[in-house]
Design a protein around this motif. Structure first.
Motif, PDB file in Angstrom:
ATOM      1  N   UNK A 154       0.823  -1.207   0.000  1.00 54.28           N
ATOM      2  CA  UNK A 154       0.000   0.000   0.000  1.00 54.28           C
ATOM      3  C   UNK A 154       0.859   1.259   0.000  1.00 54.28           C
ATOM      4  N   UNK A 155       1.858   1.286   0.864  1.00 55.34           N
ATOM      5  CA  UNK A 155       2.738   2.460   0.929  1.00 55.34           C
ATOM      6  C   UNK A 155       3.473   2.669  -0.391  1.00 55.34           C
ATOM      7  N   UNK A 156       3.982   1.574  -0.945  1.00 52.40           N
ATOM      8  CA  UNK A 156       4.697   1.654  -2.221  1.00 52.40           C
ATOM      9  C   UNK A 156       3.788   2.156  -3.327  1.00 52.40           C
ATOM     10  N   UNK A 157       2.585   1.625  -3.398  1.00 52.76           N
ATOM     11  CA  UNK A 157       1.647   2.007  -4.458  1.00 52.76           C
ATOM     12  C   UNK A 157       1.326   3.491  -4.378  1.00 52.76           C
ATOM     13  N   UNK A 158       1.038   3.973  -3.178  1.00 54.50           N
ATOM     14  CA  UNK A 158       0.728   5.394  -3.004  1.00 54.50           C
ATOM     15  C   UNK A 158       1.914   6.268  -3.416  1.00 54.50           C
ATOM     16  N   UNK A 197      -2.101  10.540  -2.980  1.00 54.70           N
ATOM     17  CA  UNK A 197      -3.269   9.698  -2.717  1.00 54.70           C
ATOM     18  C   UNK A 197      -3.915  10.140  -1.417  1.00 54.70           C
ATOM     19  N   UNK A 198      -5.232  10.279  -1.442  1.00 54.41           N
ATOM     20  CA  UNK A 198      -5.971  10.613  -0.226  1.00 54.41           C
ATOM     21  C   UNK A 198      -6.434   9.362   0.493  1.00 54.41           C
ATOM     22  N   UNK A 199      -6.795   8.341  -0.265  1.00 51.67           N
ATOM     23  CA  UNK A 199      -7.239   7.095   0.345  1.00 51.67           C
ATOM     24  C   UNK A 199      -7.131   5.953  -0.659  1.00 51.67           C
ATOM     25  N   UNK A 200      -7.187   4.749  -0.123  1.00 47.51           N
ATOM     26  CA  UNK A 200      -7.234   3.547  -0.946  1.00 47.51           C
ATOM     27  C   UNK A 200      -8.605   2.940  -0.706  1.00 47.51           C
ATOM     28  N   UNK A 201      -9.427   2.893  -1.751  1.00 50.61           N
ATOM     29  CA  UNK A 201     -10.798   2.415  -1.580  1.00 50.61           C
ATOM     30  C   UNK A 201     -10.967   0.938  -1.912  1.00 50.61           C
ATOM     31  N   UNK A 202      -9.954   0.344  -2.526  1.00 54.79           N
ATOM     32  CA  UNK A 202     -10.016  -1.075  -2.858  1.00 54.79           C
ATOM     33  C   UNK A 202      -8.590  -1.616  -2.905  1.00 54.79           C
ATOM     34  N   UNK A 203      -8.417  -2.835  -2.372  1.00 52.26           N
ATOM     35  CA  UNK A 203      -7.083  -3.441  -2.315  1.00 52.26           C
ATOM     36  C   UNK A 203      -7.244  -4.943  -2.304  1.00 52.26           C
ATOM     37  N   UNK A 204      -6.631  -5.630  -3.278  1.00 44.03           N
ATOM     38  CA  UNK A 204      -6.723  -7.084  -3.300  1.00 44.03           C
ATOM     39  C   UNK A 204      -5.491  -7.697  -3.961  1.00 44.03           C
ATOM     40  N   UNK A 205      -5.184  -8.902  -3.527  1.00 45.03           N
ATOM     41  CA  UNK A 205      -4.098  -9.653  -4.131  1.00 45.03           C
ATOM     42  C   UNK A 205      -4.684 -10.441  -5.303  1.00 45.03           C
ATOM     43  N   UNK A 206      -3.982 -10.411  -6.443  1.00 41.84           N
ATOM     44  CA  UNK A 206      -4.430 -11.111  -7.643  1.00 41.84           C
ATOM     45  C   UNK A 206      -3.386 -12.140  -8.039  1.00 41.84           C
ATOM     46  N   UNK A 207      -3.682 -12.910  -9.068  1.00 42.07           N
ATOM     47  CA  UNK A 207      -2.703 -13.877  -9.568  1.00 42.07           C
ATOM     48  C   UNK A 207      -1.459 -13.187 -10.101  1.00 42.07           C
ATOM     49  N   UNK A 208      -1.631 -11.965 -10.644  1.00 40.40           N
ATOM     50  CA  UNK A 208      -0.507 -11.221 -11.223  1.00 40.40           C
ATOM     51  C   UNK A 208       0.219 -10.360 -10.209  1.00 40.40           C
ATOM     52  N   UNK A 219      -0.975  -7.370  -7.300  1.00 39.80           N
ATOM     53  CA  UNK A 219      -1.900  -6.616  -6.463  1.00 39.80           C
ATOM     54  C   UNK A 219      -2.710  -5.669  -7.338  1.00 39.80           C
ATOM     55  N   UNK A 220      -3.943  -5.399  -6.931  1.00 35.80           N
ATOM     56  CA  UNK A 220      -4.802  -4.432  -7.614  1.00 35.80           C
ATOM     57  C   UNK A 220      -5.395  -3.497  -6.561  1.00 35.80           C
ATOM     58  N   UNK A 221      -5.320  -2.196  -6.829  1.00 35.78           N
ATOM     59  CA  UNK A 221      -5.820  -1.191  -5.899  1.00 35.78           C
ATOM     60  C   UNK A 221      -6.649  -0.171  -6.643  1.00 35.78           C
ATOM     61  N   UNK A 222      -7.550   0.477  -5.930  1.00 34.53           N
ATOM     62  CA  UNK A 222      -8.207   1.669  -6.432  1.00 34.53           C
ATOM     63  C   UNK A 222      -7.865   2.779  -5.447  1.00 34.53           C
ATOM     64  N   UNK A 223      -7.269   3.833  -5.963  1.00 37.47           N
ATOM     65  CA  UNK A 223      -6.738   4.906  -5.141  1.00 37.47           C
ATOM     66  C   UNK A 223      -7.466   6.206  -5.481  1.00 37.47           C
ATOM     67  N   UNK A 224      -7.877   6.926  -4.439  1.00 32.59           N
ATOM     68  CA  UNK A 224      -8.554   8.208  -4.612  1.00 32.59           C
ATOM     69  C   UNK A 224      -7.539   9.337  -4.463  1.00 32.59           C
ATOM     70  N   UNK A 225      -7.519  10.250  -5.440  1.00 35.88           N
ATOM     71  CA  UNK A 225      -6.595  11.386  -5.388  1.00 35.88           C
ATOM     72  C   UNK A 225      -7.357  12.693  -5.613  1.00 35.88           C
ATOM     73  N   UNK A 226      -6.809  13.768  -5.087  1.00 39.03           N
ATOM     74  CA  UNK A 226      -7.347  15.104  -5.315  1.00 39.03           C
ATOM     75  C   UNK A 226      -6.714  15.626  -6.601  1.00 39.03           C
ATOM     76  N   UNK A 269     -10.536   8.505  -9.175  1.00 39.94           N
ATOM     77  CA  UNK A 269     -10.199   7.140  -8.759  1.00 39.94           C
ATOM     78  C   UNK A 269      -9.250   6.573  -9.805  1.00 39.94           C
ATOM     79  N   UNK A 270      -8.146   6.043  -9.340  1.00 45.63           N
ATOM     80  CA  UNK A 270      -7.175   5.404 -10.223  1.00 45.63           C
ATOM     81  C   UNK A 270      -7.103   3.924  -9.912  1.00 45.63           C
ATOM     82  N   UNK A 271      -7.172   3.113 -10.959  1.00 41.43           N
ATOM     83  CA  UNK A 271      -6.936   1.686 -10.817  1.00 41.43           C
ATOM     84  C   UNK A 271      -5.435   1.490 -10.965  1.00 41.43           C
TER      85      UNK A 271
END
Length: 126
Positions: free
Chosen positions: A44-48, A59-70, A72-79, A93-95
């Motif tokens: 999470x820290x690295x992604x932000x 990044x203001x917040x992380x609204x989605x975070x999951x481990x995938x086969x490839x 990690x996938x996140x959705x990050x909210x930014x101003x 929102x950024x994927x």
């Protein structure tokens, strides 16, 4: 000899606190953590940090975070654009996709909205 090893670990920790990005590049294996993979919080820290470096937006917040086969996938909210009043500021929102080691492999903006607005499909039919 165990003392020498113990003194090296705190120095590595200090280096990682100074610059998360440098920790990733200076690690001999390219991995972090005791198991060789970053913890979810490290990811999470690295992604932000990586997204902020690439877009210039924090990044203001992380609204989605999951481990995938490839990795990690996140959705990050930014101003994206600050306005007055704050409820009129433009958010986005950024994927974000990362590899298993937490290195950003791609991102895209999936949504742009005013801070004070709720999603139409999530507002309960309003």
């Amino acid at each position: 000899m165990s003392n020498a090893k113990n003194t090296e670990e705190p120095q590595d920790s200090q280096d990682s606190q100074d610059s998360p990005a440098s920790r990733r590049t200076t690690d001999r294996t390219g991995n972090t953590g005791r198991s060789g993979r970053p913890s979810p919080m490290e990811v999470l820290r690295q992604a932000r940090g990586q997204l902020a470096e690439l877009t210039g937006m924090e990044a203001e917040s992380v609204s989605s975070f999951e481990q995938t086969e490839e990795g990690w996938a996140l959705e990050v909210e930014v101003l994206e654009l600050e306005r007055v009043p704050d409820t009129m500021s433009l958010m986005a929102s950024y994927q974000v996709e990362l590899d298993p080691d937490g290195q950003l492999t791609g991102y895209r903006r999936v949504r742009r909205y005013e801070r004070g607005r709720a999603d139409a499909h999530r507002s309960g039919g309003r």
